[in-house]
Design a protein around this motif. Structure first.
Motif, PDB file in Angstrom:
ATOM      1  N   GLN A 154       1.197  -1.161  -0.112  1.00 44.83           N
ATOM      2  CA  GLN A 154       0.120  -0.210  -0.233  1.00 44.83           C
ATOM      3  C   GLN A 154       0.933   1.089  -0.137  1.00 44.83           C
ATOM      4  O   GLN A 154       0.274   2.357  -1.149  1.00 44.83           O
ATOM      5  N   VAL A 155       2.077   0.896   1.100  1.00 43.74           N
ATOM      6  CA  VAL A 155       2.455   2.362   0.745  1.00 43.74           C
ATOM      7  C   VAL A 155       3.285   2.535  -0.922  1.00 43.74           C
ATOM      8  O   VAL A 155       3.110   3.540  -0.853  1.00 43.74           O
ATOM      9  N   MET A 156       4.249   1.684  -0.844  1.00 45.41           N
ATOM     10  CA  MET A 156       4.794   1.516  -2.530  1.00 45.41           C
ATOM     11  C   MET A 156       3.940   2.243  -3.189  1.00 45.41           C
ATOM     12  O   MET A 156       4.029   2.862  -4.486  1.00 45.41           O
ATOM     13  N   VAL A 157       2.164   1.208  -3.737  1.00 44.33           N
ATOM     14  CA  VAL A 157       1.545   2.071  -4.586  1.00 44.33           C
ATOM     15  C   VAL A 157       1.093   3.965  -4.350  1.00 44.33           C
ATOM     16  O   VAL A 157       0.860   4.617  -5.352  1.00 44.33           O
ATOM     17  N   ALA A 158       1.125   3.939  -3.209  1.00 45.12           N
ATOM     18  CA  ALA A 158       0.484   5.020  -2.681  1.00 45.12           C
ATOM     19  C   ALA A 158       2.223   6.269  -3.454  1.00 45.12           C
ATOM     20  O   ALA A 158       1.652   7.592  -4.050  1.00 45.12           O
ATOM     21  N   SER A 159       3.004   5.335  -2.938  1.00 44.71           N
ATOM     22  CA  SER A 159       3.863   6.892  -3.461  1.00 44.71           C
ATOM     23  C   SER A 159       5.020   6.681  -4.685  1.00 44.71           C
ATOM     24  O   SER A 159       4.545   8.045  -5.310  1.00 44.71           O
ATOM     25  N   ILE A 160       3.982   5.632  -5.114  1.00 47.27           N
ATOM     26  CA  ILE A 160       3.962   5.750  -7.224  1.00 47.27           C
ATOM     27  C   ILE A 160       3.411   6.534  -7.454  1.00 47.27           C
ATOM     28  O   ILE A 160       3.637   7.602  -8.404  1.00 47.27           O
ATOM     29  N   ARG A 161       2.253   6.480  -7.346  1.00 45.80           N
ATOM     30  CA  ARG A 161       0.755   7.615  -7.388  1.00 45.80           C
ATOM     31  C   ARG A 161       1.217   8.739  -7.242  1.00 45.80           C
ATOM     32  O   ARG A 161       0.738   9.974  -7.887  1.00 45.80           O
ATOM     33  N   LYS A 162       2.031   9.099  -6.252  1.00 48.57           N
ATOM     34  CA  LYS A 162       1.804  10.557  -5.880  1.00 48.57           C
ATOM     35  C   LYS A 162       3.248  11.054  -6.282  1.00 48.57           C
ATOM     36  O   LYS A 162       3.343  12.737  -5.301  1.00 48.57           O
ATOM     37  N   TRP A 163       3.852  10.623  -6.960  1.00 52.14           N
ATOM     38  CA  TRP A 163       5.112  11.119  -7.204  1.00 52.14           C
ATOM     39  C   TRP A 163       4.803  12.483  -7.781  1.00 52.14           C
ATOM     40  O   TRP A 163       6.255  12.986  -7.438  1.00 52.14           O
ATOM     41  N   ASN A 164       5.066  12.614  -8.529  1.00 53.55           N
ATOM     42  CA  ASN A 164       4.320  14.154  -9.300  1.00 53.55           C
ATOM     43  C   ASN A 164       4.016  15.317  -8.714  1.00 53.55           C
ATOM     44  O   ASN A 164       3.748  15.962  -9.099  1.00 53.55           O
ATOM     45  N   LEU A 165       2.759  14.864  -7.536  1.00 53.02           N
ATOM     46  CA  LEU A 165       2.600  15.812  -6.697  1.00 53.02           C
ATOM     47  C   LEU A 165       2.757  17.060  -6.330  1.00 53.02           C
ATOM     48  O   LEU A 165       4.759  17.014  -6.118  1.00 53.02           O
ATOM     49  N   SER A 166       2.101  18.432  -6.641  1.00 55.18           N
ATOM     50  CA  SER A 166       3.602  19.435  -5.819  1.00 55.18           C
ATOM     51  C   SER A 166       3.118  19.612  -4.476  1.00 55.18           C
ATOM     52  O   SER A 166       1.846  19.819  -4.127  1.00 55.18           O
ATOM     53  N   LEU A 167       3.271  20.694  -3.599  1.00 57.87           N
ATOM     54  CA  LEU A 167       3.308  20.556  -2.662  1.00 57.87           C
ATOM     55  C   LEU A 167       2.517  21.359  -2.723  1.00 57.87           C
ATOM     56  O   LEU A 167       2.165  23.046  -3.193  1.00 57.87           O
ATOM     57  N   PRO A 168       1.371  21.921  -1.607  1.00 57.95           N
ATOM     58  CA  PRO A 168       0.071  22.585  -1.234  1.00 57.95           C
ATOM     59  C   PRO A 168       1.200  24.071  -0.701  1.00 57.95           C
ATOM     60  O   PRO A 168       2.306  23.884  -0.676  1.00 57.95           O
ATOM     61  N   SER A 169       0.423  25.331  -0.694  1.00 53.79           N
ATOM     62  CA  SER A 169       1.007  26.272  -0.304  1.00 53.79           C
ATOM     63  C   SER A 169       0.800  26.758   0.671  1.00 53.79           C
ATOM     64  O   SER A 169       1.181  27.089   1.278  1.00 53.79           O
ATOM     65  N   ASP A 170       0.018  25.593   1.323  1.00 52.93           N
ATOM     66  CA  ASP A 170      -0.867  25.453   2.716  1.00 52.93           C
ATOM     67  C   ASP A 170       0.143  24.650   3.651  1.00 52.93           C
ATOM     68  O   ASP A 170      -0.265  23.344   3.283  1.00 52.93           O
ATOM     69  N   ALA A 171       0.589  25.181   4.282  1.00 52.06           N
ATOM     70  CA  ALA A 171       1.850  23.414   5.179  1.00 52.06           C
ATOM     71  C   ALA A 171       0.592  23.097   6.171  1.00 52.06           C
ATOM     72  O   ALA A 171       1.333  21.798   5.892  1.00 52.06           O
ATOM     73  N   ALA A 172       0.006  23.594   6.471  1.00 49.06           N
ATOM     74  CA  ALA A 172      -0.955  22.546   7.455  1.00 49.06           C
ATOM     75  C   ALA A 172      -1.831  21.497   6.852  1.00 49.06           C
ATOM     76  O   ALA A 172      -2.040  20.528   7.107  1.00 49.06           O
ATOM     77  N   LYS A 173      -1.870  21.534   5.203  1.00 53.55           N
ATOM     78  CA  LYS A 173      -2.457  20.526   4.733  1.00 53.55           C
ATOM     79  C   LYS A 173      -1.381  19.300   4.498  1.00 53.55           C
ATOM     80  O   LYS A 173      -1.761  18.020   4.395  1.00 53.55           O
ATOM     81  N   LEU A 174      -0.167  19.966   4.754  1.00 51.84           N
ATOM     82  CA  LEU A 174       0.500  18.201   4.758  1.00 51.84           C
ATOM     83  C   LEU A 174       1.407  17.059   6.387  1.00 51.84           C
ATOM     84  O   LEU A 174       1.027  16.247   6.086  1.00 51.84           O
ATOM     85  N   TYR A 175       0.440  18.054   7.466  1.00 54.07           N
ATOM     86  CA  TYR A 175      -0.308  17.258   8.220  1.00 54.07           C
ATOM     87  C   TYR A 175      -1.433  16.943   8.586  1.00 54.07           C
ATOM     88  O   TYR A 175      -2.345  17.713   8.552  1.00 54.07           O
ATOM     89  N   HIS A 176      -1.417  15.929   8.939  1.00 52.40           N
ATOM     90  CA  HIS A 176      -2.749  14.858   8.332  1.00 52.40           C
ATOM     91  C   HIS A 176      -3.604  15.714  10.545  1.00 52.40           C
ATOM     92  O   HIS A 176      -3.651  14.842  11.252  1.00 52.40           O
ATOM     93  N   GLY A 177      -4.344  16.600  10.335  1.00 53.76           N
ATOM     94  CA  GLY A 177      -4.695  16.850  12.144  1.00 53.76           C
ATOM     95  C   GLY A 177      -3.526  17.112  12.628  1.00 53.76           C
ATOM     96  O   GLY A 177      -4.092  17.239  13.879  1.00 53.76           O
ATOM     97  N   GLN A 178      -2.058  17.767  12.883  1.00 53.38           N
ATOM     98  CA  GLN A 178      -1.567  17.670  13.270  1.00 53.38           C
ATOM     99  C   GLN A 178      -1.254  19.252  13.602  1.00 53.38           C
ATOM    100  O   GLN A 178      -1.460  19.526  12.401  1.00 53.38           O
ATOM    101  N   SER A 179      -0.495  19.654  14.713  1.00 51.19           N
ATOM    102  CA  SER A 179      -0.155  20.941  14.594  1.00 51.19           C
ATOM    103  C   SER A 179       1.321  21.253  14.163  1.00 51.19           C
ATOM    104  O   SER A 179       2.108  20.330  14.407  1.00 51.19           O
TER     105      SER A 179
END
Length: 190
Positions: A154-179
Motif C-alpha cells: 500500500q505504501v509503495m502504490v501510494a508513493s508511486i501514485r503521488k510521485w509527481n504531486l506538487s506541494l500544497p501552498s498551505d503547509a498545514a495541509k501536509l500534516y494530518h490533523g497535527q499542529s
C-alpha cells in the motif's frame, strides 16, 4: 547463539584457523593461507551472526514495548510512564553493554586470549537465552493482524501514485490533523 559458539570454537581449536604468522612485516607473503574448509567455516560463522543479529536486534525493542498496554490512558498514564522507563533502560543497557564490549572484552582478547574473550560473550549469550526462554510464559504475545506485505504494498502504490504531486501552498495541509505552527517546511529533501 550458533554463530558465537562456532566463533569461540575457531579461537579454541587450532585446526579451525590458519596458523599464526610470526614472520617480520617484510615477509608477510610467506604466511600460511586459510584452507577452503577454514574459509567455509568463517563464512558459516558470519552467516549465523548475520541471521542472528538481523532477527534479534530490530525485534527486541518492539517486543519489549509490546509488553505494556496501549489502550486507554492519557498523557500521564501509568503504562505510558512504564513504556518510557522501558526505553530509557533499554538504551542505557545497550550503551553499557557496548561500553563493556569495547573495553573489557577487547582487553581480554588482546591481553589474555581470544578464546576467553569469545567464551565470555558466548556464556553471556547462553545465560540471556536461558532467561528469555524461562520467562516466555510471562510475556504478552500479540497475534499479528494481516500481512506485513499488504501495508508495504500500500505504501509503495501510494508513493508511486503521488510521485509527481506538487506541494500544497498551505503547509498545514501536509500534516494530518497535527499542529505545524513551529515546524518549518523546506524543499531540501524533495
Amino acid at each position: 547463539m550458533q554463530g558465537l559458539c562456532l566463533l569461540t570454537l575457531t579461537a579454541l581449536i587450532p585446526q579451525f584457523r590458519p596458523s599464526h604468522c610470526n614472520a617480520p612485516q617484510k615477509n608477510m607473503g610467506k604466511c600460511e593461507r586459510a584452507s577452503k574448509g577454514q574459509w567455509a567455516l568463517l563464512m558459516l560463522v558470519l552467516l549465523f551472526k548475520l541471521i542472528g543479529s538481523a532477527g534479534a536486534r530490530p525485534c527486541s525493542m518492539a517486543f519489549g514495548a509490546d509488553q505494556f498496554q496501549r489502550e486507554g490512558g492519557g498523557k500521564g498514564s501509568k503504562e505510558k510512564n512504564r513504556t518510557e522507563s522501558f526505553f530509557n533502560w533499554y538504551y542505557f543497557s545497550m550503551s553499557v553493554s557496548l561500553l563493556l564490549a569495547v573495553t573489557v572484552i577487547i582487553y581480554i582478547q588482546s591481553n589474555v586470549s581470544w578464546s576467553l574473550g569469545f567464551g565470555v560473550c558466548t556464556l553471556l549469550m547462553l545465560i540471556s537465552t536461558i532467561l528469555f526462554v524461562a520467562g516466555a510464559s510471562l510475556y504478552r504475545h500479540d497475534s499479528p493482524e494481516g500481512s506485513p506485505f499488504t501495508g508495504f504494498a500500500q505504501v509503495m502504490v501510494a508513493s508511486i501514485r503521488k510521485w509527481n504531486l506538487s506541494l500544497p501552498s498551505d503547509a498545514a495541509k501536509l500534516y494530518h490533523g497535527q499542529s505545524c505552527s513551529n515546524t518549518p517546511v523546506t524543499d531540501r529533501l524533495r
